[in-house]
Design an enzyme around this catalytic site. Structure first.
Site, PDB file in Angstrom:
ATOM      1  N   LYS A   1      37.696 -29.244 109.405  1.00  0.00           N
ATOM      2  CA  LYS A   1      38.883 -30.116 109.488  1.00  0.00           C
ATOM      3  C   LYS A   1      39.926 -29.420 110.355  1.00  0.00           C
ATOM      4  CE  LYS A   1      41.728 -27.395 106.799  1.00  0.00           C
ATOM      5  NZ  LYS A   1      42.820 -26.600 107.395  1.00  0.00           N
TER       6      LYS A   1
ATOM      7  N   GLY B   1      41.379 -21.498 109.841  1.00  0.00           N
ATOM      8  CA  GLY B   1      42.198 -22.654 109.451  1.00  0.00           C
ATOM      9  C   GLY B   1      41.442 -23.957 109.571  1.00  0.00           C
ATOM     10  N   LEU B   2      40.101 -23.871 109.526  1.00  0.00           N
ATOM     11  CA  LEU B   2      39.268 -25.066 109.720  1.00  0.00           C
ATOM     12  C   LEU B   2      38.568 -25.512 108.434  1.00  0.00           C
ATOM     13  CD1 LEU B   2      37.728 -23.991 113.157  1.00  0.00           C
ATOM     14  CD2 LEU B   2      39.609 -25.596 112.751  1.00  0.00           C
TER      15      LEU B   2
ATOM     16  N   ASP C   1      42.201 -26.964  99.465  1.00  0.00           N
ATOM     17  CA  ASP C   1      41.706 -27.838 100.545  1.00  0.00           C
ATOM     18  C   ASP C   1      40.442 -28.605 100.161  1.00  0.00           C
ATOM     19  OD1 ASP C   1      43.647 -26.912 102.224  1.00  0.00           O
ATOM     20  OD2 ASP C   1      42.307 -25.808 103.571  1.00  0.00           O
TER      21      ASP C   1
ATOM     22  N   GLY D   1      36.235 -24.180 106.506  1.00  0.00           N
ATOM     23  CA  GLY D   1      34.779 -24.039 106.371  1.00  0.00           C
ATOM     24  C   GLY D   1      34.316 -23.723 104.951  1.00  0.00           C
ATOM     25  N   GLY D   2      34.929 -22.753 104.318  1.00  0.00           N
ATOM     26  CA  GLY D   2      34.516 -22.368 102.954  1.00  0.00           C
ATOM     27  C   GLY D   2      34.698 -23.518 101.982  1.00  0.00           C
ATOM     28  N   SER D   3      35.823 -24.220 102.109  1.00  0.00           N
ATOM     29  CA  SER D   3      36.102 -25.358 101.218  1.00  0.00           C
ATOM     30  C   SER D   3      35.109 -26.488 101.465  1.00  0.00           C
ATOM     31  CB  SER D   3      37.519 -25.898 101.469  1.00  0.00           C
ATOM     32  OG  SER D   3      38.471 -24.915 101.197  1.00  0.00           O
TER      33      SER D   3
ATOM     34  N   PRO E   1      34.058 -21.094 112.310  1.00  0.00           N
ATOM     35  CA  PRO E   1      34.601 -19.730 112.245  1.00  0.00           C
ATOM     36  C   PRO E   1      35.390 -19.510 110.945  1.00  0.00           C
ATOM     37  CG  PRO E   1      35.208 -20.792 114.316  1.00  0.00           C
ATOM     38  CD  PRO E   1      34.563 -21.848 113.467  1.00  0.00           C
TER      39      PRO E   1
ATOM     40  N   GLY F   1      38.372 -17.721 108.684  1.00  0.00           N
ATOM     41  CA  GLY F   1      39.753 -17.326 108.988  1.00  0.00           C
ATOM     42  C   GLY F   1      40.295 -18.102 110.164  1.00  0.00           C
TER      43      GLY F   1
HETATM   44  O1  C5P Z   1      43.646 -22.648  97.014  1.00  0.00           O
HETATM   45  P1  C5P Z   1      43.143 -21.649  98.014  1.00  0.00           P
HETATM   46  O2  C5P Z   1      42.278 -20.596  97.384  1.00  0.00           O
HETATM   47  O3  C5P Z   1      42.549 -22.270  99.211  1.00  0.00           O
HETATM   48  O4  C5P Z   1      44.446 -20.888  98.541  1.00  0.00           O
HETATM   49  C1  C5P Z   1      44.408 -19.585  99.059  1.00  0.00           C
HETATM   50  C2  C5P Z   1      45.783 -18.940  98.892  1.00  0.00           C
HETATM   51  O5  C5P Z   1      46.731 -19.585  99.757  1.00  0.00           O
HETATM   52  C3  C5P Z   1      46.370 -19.043  97.517  1.00  0.00           C
HETATM   53  O6  C5P Z   1      45.977 -17.967  96.721  1.00  0.00           O
HETATM   54  C4  C5P Z   1      47.856 -19.024  97.783  1.00  0.00           C
HETATM   55  O7  C5P Z   1      48.266 -17.677  97.972  1.00  0.00           O
HETATM   56  C5  C5P Z   1      47.969 -19.703  99.108  1.00  0.00           C
HETATM   57  N1  C5P Z   1      48.323 -21.140  99.009  1.00  0.00           N
HETATM   58  C6  C5P Z   1      49.637 -21.503  98.761  1.00  0.00           C
HETATM   59  N2  C5P Z   1      49.977 -22.829  98.711  1.00  0.00           N
HETATM   60  C7  C5P Z   1      49.043 -23.775  98.940  1.00  0.00           C
HETATM   61  C8  C5P Z   1      47.692 -23.443  99.202  1.00  0.00           C
HETATM   62  C9  C5P Z   1      47.368 -22.098  99.230  1.00  0.00           C
HETATM   63  O8  C5P Z   1      50.508 -20.637  98.583  1.00  0.00           O
HETATM   64  N3  C5P Z   1      49.409 -25.058  98.916  1.00  0.00           N
END
Ligand code: C5P
Length: 292
Positions: free
Chosen positions: A15, A104-105, A143, A107-109, A100, A102
């Site tokens: 995404k 911002g796309l 995400d 991928g893991g989610s 890739p 890290g």
């Molecule tokens: O939910 P996820 O594991 O993808 O988020 C990774 C990290 O990004 C969280 O641990 C948090 O530090 C930060 N985050 C945030 N606010 C969001 C989404 C993520 O602060 N809306």
């Protein structure tokens, strides 16, 4: 006793965030967002699912064995779905990583969401209604629920409150640039906190895309990303890539998520392709997609 499962090949698309505004930090440390997610089907990981011998899940990722761990969202999705429904078939999962990390796309989610969707499709009577599946996904990653939908969506809350949204980019070409830079999302949020505590927080480079036809329920679609000032300050190459996209004819450009990938929308396929080639010559991976 679980019902036998058949072999499947799943695509887990990337995404981008066409727009990403950080509205503020919550008490629990998470951040309230307003963001427009857009799926990038031409860039996808694949998951090959094969039946296993017992109630375990074994994961292989030939390109990146570090991902073969219980902290992977694919494993967490399998575990959480089993706990919620009792459906926990033994599986071999082979992950082919194309998105890739890290970047911002998402991928893991997306990988985790593909696993959840497959489990739900195969769970028979134990399948969850879509909202329950989305809630389960939200507990695993902010995400992740988006990837259970099949199209663009506006997200609020911490990214989990989703409204499917028509985004008409027909006739445009998306150029995605994935530089070899890894941005850690928790770091990016902390850097944004630090920058926005100061009275004079810097502004993001806003790139407005105003079409006469309304491209989305956000009118006009403002292509911008509030992470850019802090991430560009740490990785100046990313600002240079954005400037190159704009100079090369993109009608708008922005970073995706917390970076490091950037995208530009072009009216002309030739300009998108020649810009992609120039970026590749600089060692930056690219994808050009017809938005249709
Ligand atoms: O939910 P996820 O594991 O993808 O988020 C990774 C990290 O990004 C969280 O641990 C948090 O530090 C930060 N985050 C945030 N606010 C969001 C989404 C993520 O602060 N809306």
């Amino acid at each position: 006793m679980q019902a036998p499962v058949s072999e499947s090949l799943l695509a887990a698309p990337a995404k981008i965030n066409l727009h990403l505004a950080i509205l503020g930090r919550r008490e629990d440390g998470y951040h309230e967002l307003s963001t427009l997610f857009y799926p990038v089907r031409d860039l996808a990981d694949t998951l090959r699912i094969e039946p296993g011998h017992d109630e375990h899940m074994y994961m292989r990722c030939p390109e990146n064995p570090d991902l073969e761990s219980t902290s992977n969202l694919i494993y967490k999705a399998w575990k959480a779905f089993g706990a919620a429904t009792g459906f926990q078939p033994g599986l071999f999962v082979t992950l082919n990583k194309r998105i890739p990390m890290g970047g911002g796309l998402g991928g893991g989610s997306s990988d985790g969401a593909a696993m959840l969707r497959w489990l739900n499709d195969n769970a028979g009577e134990r399948a969850l209604p879509l909202q329950a599946l989305m809630d389960l996904a939200a507990g695993l990653g902010a995400d992740m629920p988006f990837f259970l939908l099949d199209g663009p969506a506006l997200a609020t809350g911490i990214g989990e409150r989703l409204t499917p949204t028509a985004v008409d980019l027909a006739g445009l070409f998306l150029l995605l640039a994935c530089p070899p830079v890894h941005v850690d999302t928790p770091w990016a949020f902390k850097a944004w906190d630090a920058a926005n505590d100061r009275p004079q927080a810097s502004q993001s480079l806003t790139s407005r895309y105003m079409e006469s036809k309304n491209p989305s329920s956000i009118s006009p679609l403002v292509v911008s990303n509030d992470f850019e000032p802090v991430v560009f300050a740490e990785h100046p190459i990313l600002r240079k890539i954005k400037e190159k996209l704009i100079r090369s004819g993109a009608v708008c450009a922005a970073m995706s998520g917390s970076g490091a990938s950037l995208f530009g929308l072009f009216r002309n396929r030739g300009s998108a392709m020649s810009t992609a080639r120039a970026l590749q010559n600089d060692g930056i991976d690219t994808v050009v997609m017809d938005c249709r």
